[in-house]
Design an enzyme around this catalytic site. Structure first.
Site: not given
Ligand code: DON
Length: 310
Positions: A71, A192, A244, A262
């Site tokens: 991001k 994305y 977050y 994540v």
């Molecule tokens: O869009 C998603 O859910 C994952 N590709 C990325 C989310 C993520 O890394 C949230 N972070 N902690």
């Protein structure tokens, strides 16, 4: 950095030892099945100072996907391709207490560029002839910023998320329905998810962080990878929204602009000092690495890295 190398090395090693108390805490992300296919207790840490010194520990060559750390890249690329007023007319800049993939913080626009809705929005603003061209531009830029010539799309991770991405699909269609972008929501989402699936390791993260910490200048070539105003925007958003719904408490405790993903990585930037990359894939309920957060917390204290103390 402020102290000599052996002193810093000892401090970091003592932080790593103390963080062993977190081993076993937290869960792997499993909503993207491929992310659960890892050794949960894998660990790595890298720090690169703006003077070019590096400190690497654990499995620092271990490859994982950027996930939400991408991001940061999507925001930088959107800012490269559009002026900031345009970017922030489409996405907000305020923290939210909702989880990263919630639809709630989309009112007239997504709350900020570091929740999923905000990053899908910044992805929609990146220029290129088609998804492949846009993705190549992101990847090439990331290779320069992180000094990882071999960075690539992790195909299994990408395939695994594409199959299970109903929530992000809903977000992408919803953003289009609100008139936030006109592009095909499936293509924006594809870009994305491809960005989330770029390979990284902690050395790449700390190198990328060091360039940002160095006012956006490459440490060796002094080439401007980000403008000063882009650095200001990216770091302020990392500080306020990068972890977050845990961002406020994390900023209070740690005081280092950071961005988590994540897959278990955390990127940290201490302006004028260093970039930090940590990897430990067990996550807390907010999607942040449990041991990673503890490492940042202790490093901040031991090495006086909080931006509010220096
Ligand atoms: O869009 C998603 O859910 C994952 N590709 C990325 C989310 C993520 O890394 C949230 N972070 N902690």
């Amino acid at each position: 950095m402020l102290y000599n190398r052996d002193f810093i090395d000892e401090k970091i090693k003592s932080v790593i030892r103390a963080s062993e108390s977190c081993i076993g805490e937290g869960e792997l992300a499993s909503y993207i099945p491929e992310l659960a296919n890892v050794n949960p207790d894998n660990f790595a840490l890298s720090i690169t100072s703006v003077t070019g010194e590096s400190f690497n520990y654990g499995n620092y060559n271990h490859e994982f996907s950027l996930q939400s750390i991408s991001k940061v890249l999507l925001l930088i690329m959107a800012l490269h391709d559009n002026d900031p007023e345009k970017v922030f007319s489409k996405v907000g800049s305020e923290p939210t207490s909702y989880e990263f993939n919630s639809l709630v913080p989309i009112t007239d626009k997504a709350a900020n560029p570091f929740i999923n809705a905000g990053a899908i929005t910044t992805a929609s603003m990146i220029l290129g002839t088609d998804v492949d061209d846009k993705f190549d531009r992101i990847l090439e830029y990331y290779k320069k910023l992180s000094k990882q010539e071999k960075a690539h799309l992790m195909k299994e991770v990408y395939a695994s998320e594409i199959e299970t991405t109903d929530r992000n699909k809903a977000i992408s269609y919803y953003l289009k329905s609100k008139g936030i972008f006109d592009e095909d929501p499936e293509k924006v989402l594809d870009l994305y998810i491809k960005a989330c699936s770029i390979s990284t390791n902690v050395v790449a993260l700390s190198s990328m962080g060091a360039a940002i910490a160095n006012r956006g200048c490459d440490l060796e070539t002094h080439y401007n990878l980000l403008s000063k105003s882009e650095v200001q925007i990216v770091l302020s958003q990392m500080a306020t929204c990068g972890m977050y719904e845990n961002s406020g408490r994390y900023l209070m405790n740690v005081g280092i602009p950071s961005k988590s993903g994540v897959s278990g990585g955390i990127l940290g930037v201490v302006p004028g000092v260093c970039g930090i990359g940590v990897y430990s894939p067990r996550l807390d309920k907010t999607g942040n690495s449990v041991r990673g957060k503890e490492i940042f917390n202790m490093l901040g204290q031991e090495l006086d890295l909080s931006i509010f103390i220096n």
